[in-house]
Design an enzyme around this catalytic site. Structure first.
Site, short mmCIF file in Angstrom:
data_model
loop_
_atom_site.label_atom_id
_atom_site.label_comp_id
_atom_site.label_asym_id
_atom_site.label_seq_id
_atom_site.Cartn_x
_atom_site.Cartn_y
_atom_site.Cartn_z
N ASP A 1 -1.19 -5.53 -0.27
CA ASP A 1 -0.21 -5.42 -1.35
C ASP A 1 -0.07 -3.95 -1.69
O ASP A 1 -0.91 -3.12 -1.35
CB ASP A 1 -0.65 -6.25 -2.56
N TRP A 2 0.97 -3.61 -2.41
CA TRP A 2 1.32 -2.21 -2.66
C TRP A 2 0.33 -1.59 -3.66
O TRP A 2 0.38 -1.86 -4.85
CB TRP A 2 2.74 -2.13 -3.18
#
Length: 863
Positions: free
Chosen positions: A280-281
């Site tokens: 995920d970012w």
């Protein structure tokens, strides 16, 4: 549950150990390498051929994002310019193309679950995949099974499907099939235990004033992990999903993107996942550690969003050159990425991204964050096709009729006076896309907020659609008026007192944690209606004895104070229906569509009925907040059954304009092969490249280096100097986990197998048939639901195992046939680390909700 329940002999193989004061995730190494078995065979061969011709730096370029806002998509890897391959584009969202234009705004996942229709799930997946493909996207960041919905007030529940692993798993699988048949790689997320927005990232939480230094730890025992949270990801893998996104949270005090147990053991070892794991970012927290723990792609590549540094990129190249990461591990990362690429046909469908995530202007900077290279960014390609039709259909078919008295619905076109009451009926004064990432609750609610959204091409409000319906069919004989200010109660009362029917619109919103709407930090503060909704309903009912309430919400809301009011003749839940909201609703209100939706969650009388609350106060000093999943598998209807709590509307409930009857249950044993644990060893890790030197990985001559862009090459042959990492001295084999770099053949796990686990789990054991009769006067859809009582002392009273949606004409009888697999009847055994069918009596139940199951039969014992 106390995290000390495991026997000592099982500690080495369990998710949670009791020796530590905090939950513990034991190490599991090495990271299993791709085998290319089954449906992955051809894609694997092509990926191996491709990667075998790459340099080390080129392999690393496939694994590392170029950096936040450096390219057009929310995340893009580096490319292989030598071979004419530009970087791979990763783009939100699970309900449409985020941050784009001329794209569709689809219904949310929770609405797909409410249809209980596998075909619609596939069609939506296909339509979304086509739009992403035509925009130049390689990987669509969805669908969602994390959160599954442990907490009814969890902010992002609506992005997923339902707090039941089977309903979520089936809809997840069908969505993935549709997306990947359209030619884009699906990314199942967020893996795993990502059940609340509070404390998911320490920096975000600090911004809200919480003094924590680490992300929340979701502490999940081994049995619960397998029987609930892992279940839908098994279905995703069996559907051939190309990528899986690891989550922000920790699992048993190990970050999701560096957790060797959940990535190496469960995902790649036990479930045989052949695709690639993407962070995920901002969920990537380490270099060597995460590489060895099973992460395959760093998104968006930088240490934090906008940082000029990366844990990978140059540092991953160095880690291979200095021997801390074996080259076979980077080979495996690259092969997994390229196999997913070939499996869905990206080489056939690919077009460069034709939009920018960072501006709607036609022209702008290609490298937006550093304002370099002014180009045409947005080509404004219309990708909507005829997708409004499936959007409208899902909106109608997901509408759940919760109450209908005195023939209130369907409406006729001879109503004299229609009052439309509530802000939720109308338009956002700022425009449908006026709030960034839908980060407000203005006007009608058609999707939640956060990265799981898309821009609307238009949004048809209930007010618009109802008024158009009246104008088109009443020949001017019906009066229709609206008050959409929720505090204009006097005006609402005046209008309602004149009305033959008052249509009241209320909502409750939620979303992702980086946006705070009225004090709701992603997660909802409570389960009540928003913006004075209860008072709007009260005002209507005091002045009109034919009040119909329509709810747009992300999940359950509390309705105890008013649902049984005699003046409320009907209640509809319409969820988050997307751009065709008003039309979808009017189709149901006026009977063109007979409602067949079933609620995908339970409607309780109080918040306490659902069990533990969201963790909103840090409980571990300034360290990682500890969220102990003490409820185990008992969430939503399982919890209500366990506590013998009466809901208002149970899971799977929904009315129709007709009636149905169930009869003639039959169970037929089949003849499966015996179930045997998997044994043997894997092949050794394939090494596709020869060892290179630092000089082979220097920046190419003549390369124009974009400011802050993340590259895989070295500045010099001095590895320490090229790294720029003050802790470079730690990059030695001395601190590596035992076995982490071992590429020799490895023992196979008993429950392991290609595509989701031991193949014996998915063999059919029983065939079940039941007859469904439409005993009413109009054609309608019914949803037969099959539940199983597993019979164990610690088992839920019943668990959903099969379902379908069938259309039946008046007087027609339909025989519904389904099967039960070994997996459906098994429990996870911690000691043997395998699935077992217990000796307890199993019972099958069939009906049309979790508490309306008129048919039941005992199952014969299974060996």
């Amino acid at each position: 549950m106390k995290f000390g329940w495991l026997e000592v002999a099982a500690l080495a193989s369990a998710s949670v150990a009791s020796a530590n004061p905090l939950a513990y995730s034991p190490p599991y190494y090495p990271s299993p390498w791709m085998t290319g078995e089954g449906d992955w065979s051809e894609a694997y061969k092509r990926a191996v051929d491709f990667v075998s011709n790459l340099t080390l730096a080129e392999k690393v370029n496939l694994t590392t994002g170029a950096g936040w806002e450096q390219e057009r998509c929310v995340g893009e890897t580096g490319g292989i310019p030598r071979l004419g391959m530009w970087g791979m584009c990763m783009q939100d969202s699970p309900l449409g193309v985020r941050d784009s234009d001329y794209n569709s705004g689809f219904p949310a996942g929770v609405n797909v679950a409410a249809t209980w229709d596998k075909r619609l799930a596939y069609q939506r997946g296909m339509a979304m995949g086509e739009e992403h493909r035509d925009k130049g996207v390689d990987v669509q960041l969805g669908p969602v099974a994390g959160p599954i919905g442990k907490y009814p007030d969890g902010g992002r529940n609506w992005e997923g499907f339902a707090p039941d692993p089977v309903l979520t798993g089936v809809m997840m699988a069908e969505t993935i099939k549709g997306m990947q048949d359209a030619g884009v790689i699906a990314c199942a997320k967020h893996y795993i235990g990502n059940e609340q927005e509070h404390f998911r990232q320490s920096g975000e939480a600090q911004g809200y004033g919480y003094n924590i230094s680490q992300s929340v730890s979701s502490n999940i025992d081994d049995k619960t992990m397998h029987e609930l949270y892992l279940w839908p990801f098994v279905d995703a893998i069996r559907a051939g999903v190309g990528s899986i996104m690891c989550s922000y949270n920790q699992i048993n005090n190990s970050y999701g993107c560096a957790n060797s147990y959940t990535l190496n053991k469960l995902l790649k070892g036990e479930l045989g996942f052949q695709g690639f794991v993407m962070s995920d970012w901002g969920a990537h927290h380490s270099g060597v550690e995460s590489a060895l723990a099973g992460l395959d792609m760093s998104m968006p590549g930088d240490v934090y969003l906008g940082s000029p540094y990366s844990y990978w990129g140059t540092n991953l190249t160095i880690s291979v050159l200095n021997g801390t990461v074996p080259e076979w591990r980077v080979d495996d990362m690259a092969v997994r990425i390229m196999a997913a690429y070939y499996k869905v046909g990206r080489d056939r469908f690919r077009t460069p991204p034709n939009f920018s995530s960072w501006t709607r202007d036609e022209y702008g900077f290609e490298h937006f964050i550093v304002s370099e290279n002014y180009v045409k960014l947005n080509e404004r390609v219309n990708v909507q096709r005829d997708h409004a039709q499936v959007i409208r259909k899902i909106g109608s078919d997901s509408t759940v009729l919760l109450k209908n008295q005195r023939g209130a619905l369907p409406l006729t076109h001879d109503e004299k006076f229609i009052a439309i009451l509530g802000e939720d009926a109308g338009s956002n004064a700022y425009g449908a896309n006026g709030c960034s990432d839908r980060g407000c609750d203005n006007g009608t609610l058609a999707m939640g907020w956060g990265s799981g959204t898309a821009n609307f091409p238009y949004l048809i409000t209930p007010e618009q659609a109802i008024q158009n319906e009246v104008l088109d069919y009443s020949n001017g004989q019906t009066n229709v008026f609206a008050v959409t200010d929720n505090w204009a109660l006097t005006e609402m009362a005046a209008l309602a007192s004149q009305a033959s029917v008052a249509l009241v619109f209320v909502n409750a919103d939620s979303g992702e944690g980086y946006i705070n709407v009225d004090g709701n930090e992603g997660d909802r503060k409570n389960l009540t209606l928003w913006k004075n909704g209860e008072e709007v309903i009260k005002t209507a009912t005091q002045n009109c004895n034919n009040t119909i309430v329509v709810i747009h919400s992300t999940a359950a809301v509390l309705i105890s104070d008013w649902y049984d009011n005699d003046n409320i003749t009907a209640i509809l839940w319409a969820g988050l229906p997307g751009q065709e909201s008003g039309r979808s609703l009017v189709d149901v209100l006026y009977g063109r569509i007979n409602p067949g939706g079933k609620t995908p969650f339970t409607w309780g009388k109080t918040r306490k009925d659902y069990g533990p609350a969201i963790l909103t106060v840090p409980n571990n000093g300034d360290g990682a907040p500890q969220d102990n999943f003490d409820d185990g598998v008992f969430i939503d209807y399982r919890r209500f059954d366990k506590d013998n709590t009466e809901p208002i509307y149970e899971f799977g409930y929904g009315l129709s304009y007709t009636s149905f009857e169930f009869s003639d249950l039959k169970v037929t044993p089949l003849t499966p092969t015996p179930y045997n644990p998997t044994t043997g060893k894997s092949d050794k890790a394939p090494v596709l490249g020869e060892a290179e030197s630092a000089s082979d990985n220097l920046y190419p001559e003549g390369l124009h280096r974009v400011t802050q862009y993340l590259y895989p090459w070295l500045n010099s042959t001095d590895l320490r100097a090229s790294s720029g990492d003050p802790d470079y001295g730690m990059d030695s084999k001395d601190y590596l986990p035992e076995g982490a770099t071992d590429g020799s053949p490895q023992d196979l796990l008993p429950a392991s197998g290609q595509d989701g686990g031991n193949p014996g789990l998915f063999e059919d054991l029983f065939q079940v048939t039941a007859t469904i009769t439409n005993t009413g006067s109009v054609t309608g859809d019914e949803v037969p639901q099959l539940y199983v009582s597993l019979g164990g002392e610690d088992d839920p009273a019943k668990v959903l195992r099969q379902f379908d949606r069938v259309t039946i004409a008046p007087g027609q009888l339909v025989q519904w046939t389904t099967t039960l697999t070994r997996r459906d009847l098994s429990n996870w055994d911690v000691a043997s680390q395998n699935w077992v069918i217990s000796d307890a009596q199993k019972t099958v139940h069939v009906g049309n909700s979790s508490r309306k199951l008129p048919l039941s039969a005992a199952l014969p014992s299974v060996q």
